[in-house]
Design an enzyme around this catalytic site. Structure first.
Site, PDB file in Angstrom:
ATOM      1  CB  ALA A  14      -0.854  -0.157   1.059  1.00  0.00           C
ATOM      2  CG  HIS A 249       1.825  -3.112 -21.896  1.00  0.00           C
ATOM      3  ND1 HIS A 249       1.180  -3.837 -20.817  1.00  0.00           N
ATOM      4  CD2 HIS A 249       2.598  -2.194 -21.201  1.00  0.00           C
ATOM      5  CE1 HIS A 249       1.378  -3.340 -19.838  1.00  0.00           C
ATOM      6  NE2 HIS A 249       2.561  -2.523 -19.730  1.00  0.00           N
TER       7      HIS A 249
HETATM    8  C1  BG6 Z   1       4.050   0.029 -17.652  1.00  0.00           C
HETATM    9  C2  BG6 Z   1       5.574  -0.165 -17.885  1.00  0.00           C
HETATM   10  O1  BG6 Z   1       3.690  -1.122 -17.694  1.00  0.00           O
HETATM   11  O2  BG6 Z   1       3.515   0.795 -18.567  1.00  0.00           O
HETATM   12  C3  BG6 Z   1       6.047   1.297 -17.928  1.00  0.00           C
HETATM   13  O3  BG6 Z   1       6.273  -0.729 -16.727  1.00  0.00           O
HETATM   14  C4  BG6 Z   1       5.317   2.219 -18.980  1.00  0.00           C
HETATM   15  O4  BG6 Z   1       7.642   1.388 -18.194  1.00  0.00           O
HETATM   16  C5  BG6 Z   1       3.943   2.166 -18.803  1.00  0.00           C
HETATM   17  O5  BG6 Z   1       5.806   3.751 -18.992  1.00  0.00           O
HETATM   18  C6  BG6 Z   1       3.091   2.876 -19.854  1.00  0.00           C
HETATM   19  O6  BG6 Z   1       1.799   3.047 -19.524  1.00  0.00           O
HETATM   20  P1  BG6 Z   1       0.816   3.843 -20.339  1.00  0.00           P
HETATM   21  O7  BG6 Z   1      -0.556   3.596 -19.957  1.00  0.00           O
HETATM   22  O8  BG6 Z   1       1.290   5.114 -19.785  1.00  0.00           O
HETATM   23  O9  BG6 Z   1       1.201   3.595 -21.688  1.00  0.00           O
END
Ligand code: BG6
Length: 483
Positions: A14, A249
């Protein structure tokens, strides 16, 4: 408001960054929209630091109000009052017994529904402590039996470092919790335009006949950030851009772009199709990879002087099936580049028998911009307005800000946490998906870890190494202009 009975949300870790910046603000927004009614919901923070309830509340307060939610301070105060804090270690019984006692107190209070116990454990923690924390939860903090009750755990990436370590972690957690209890979060799956992919592809007659190797030349899935690893160098250096962004991602986005139509919208049927895409990806060829590292990255005192970790990568994936044979899927991600953007670019083949001789002006391209400023636009040829019969490339543009004025697009974490409360696993990564994702990247990652492949230096604030653009061109991508 969903029917949630008596719900306890426990944020472990947290006092850490993720909890402060993402988890608590997401909970706050859900609260403001009425998804976490105060009578039924209690929130607990758990971490090692010995602080009081109020100290935790004060640490979180500053992160709750963002420009998208100018909530009055009375909402903030009311929300913060829902949060209790328990301190304890991540591998000893005492803290978890105490946590259980605190949760149970609220569950048996007069407001709860016949003592029903629903417990959501959000592990905003490094993966090294997942096994011990899961063991402790299993032993001391499960919901107190009751038919409508449940215990769920939410885990964040990085989920392992490669196939072997991820499988080991999966087995350890799998011995303690069943798959329907485990929510592996990938916040890209909570983004509006990522969630839109399924509708776009399968509810539009336009796209159905075109979405294949006969019409599409190449697909790019791109992530750019215009800042480096500031403050996170130590973490980042252990993982690198492929583990941080591409293996999770971008690969998840690829699945939604490439998968076949699921037989229904049931989460399992959708995830079945995603797994099939991952299993059809051919081994990555060294010559279809460009790695980069921005100059100045190693100046970070938490990064080793001789670090070989890529902060940029372009990797071409090839899907061996009837729909996609021969179509390169170009995944590109980089830190410290010249812009911040995430988008999908689907580039179509040239028109056969081109009577306008307009090939040089560009190809048809369909672009889905995930962020910033969500939009979808189609680049197409039109007659240049005027007396001459000449062609020009133009756009059909659906910009969300214009088209959906006044509609607030929820934060990815907000949506995903709501899914965990509702028990919907569609936008979470299943164990076999995770395994297949690691299978694709593990050989390449091992070559990088062993120093067999080295990143090319690039200037911070640039487009990345020029070699990446050359690779794109070789793969068939034609640079289009404007927009
Ligand atoms: C995270 C990564 O999962 O996603 C980061 O660990 C990155 O390095 C981030 O900056 C990016 O997320 P978003 O939603 O800002 O594109």
């Amino acid at each position: 408001v969903p029917e949630i009975g008596c719900l306890s949300i426990i944020v472990l870790g947290a006092s850490g960054d993720l909890a402060k910046k993402k988890t608590f603000p997401a909970l706050f927004h859900l609260y403001c929209q009425g998804f976490l009614p105060p009578i039924e919901v209690h929130i607990f923070g758990y971490a090692r630091t010995k602080i009081s309830d109020d100290e935790l509340r004060n640490r979180i307060r500053g992160y709750l109000v963002s420009e998208r939610s100018a909530s009055p301070s009375k909402d903030v105060s009311k929300f913060l009052q829902l949060i209790k804090y328990v301190s304890g270690s991540y591998d000893a019984a005492e803290g978890f017994q105490m946590l259980d006692k605190e949760i149970s107190k609220h569950e048996t209070s007069k407001n709860s529904l016949e003592g029903s116990s629903r417990r959501l454990f959000y592990l905003a923690l490094p993966p090294s402590v997942y096994p011990s924390v899961c063991r402790m939860i299993r032993r001391y903090c499960m919901n107190k039996s009751n038919l409508s009750g449940w215990t769920r755990i939410v885990v964040e990436k990085p989920f392992g470092r490669d196939l072997g370590s991820a499988e080991e972690l999966s087995s350890q957690i799998g011995e303690l919790f069943d798959e329907p209890q485990i929510y592996r979060i990938d916040h890209y799956l909570g983004k509006e335009l990522v969630q839109n992919l399924l509708v776009l592809r399968f509810a539009n007659r336009f796209f159905l006949p075109l979405w294949n190797r006969d019409n599409i030349d190449n697909v790019q899935i791109v992530f750019r950030e215009d800042f480096g690893t500031e403050g996170r160098g130590g973490y980042f250096d252990e993982y690198g851009i492929i583990r941080d962004i591409i293996q999770n991602h971008l690969l998840q986005v690829l699945c939604l772009v490439a998968m076949e139509k699921p037989v229904s919208l049931k989460p399992e049927r959708i995830r079945d199709e995603k797994v099939k895409v991952l299993q059809s990806v051919l081994p990555i060829k060294d010559e279809e990879v460009v790695l980069g590292q921005y100059e100045g990255y190693r100046d970070d005192p938490t990064v080793p002087d001789h670090s070989n970790t890529p902060t940029f990568a372009t990797v071409i994936l090839r899907i061996h099936n009837e729909r996609w044979e021969g179509v390169p899927f170009i995944l590109k991600a980089g830190k410290a580049l010249n812009s911040r953007k995430a988008e999908i670019r689907v580039q179509f083949k040239d028109v056969p028998g081109d009577i306008f001789k307009c090939k040089k002006q560009g190809r048809n391209e369909f672009v889905i911009r995930l962020q910033p400023s969500e939009a979808m636009y189609m680049k197409l040829m039109v007659k240049q307005p005027g007396l001459e019969m000449s062609t020009v490339q133009s756009e059909l543009d659906l910009s969300y800000r214009q088209r959906y004025q006044g509609v607030t697009i929820p934060e990815a974490y907000e949506r995903l946490i709501l899914d965990t409360i509702r028990g919907d696993q569609q936008h979470f990564v299943r164990r076999d998906e995770l395994k297949a994702a690691w299978e694709i990247f593990t050989p390449l990652l091992h070559r990088i870890d062993n120093g067999e492949m080295k990143p090319i230096p690039y200037q911070a604030g640039s487009r990345g190494p020029a070699e990446a653009d050359e690779l794109l061109e070789k793969a068939g991508y034609v640079q289009t202009h404007g927009y």
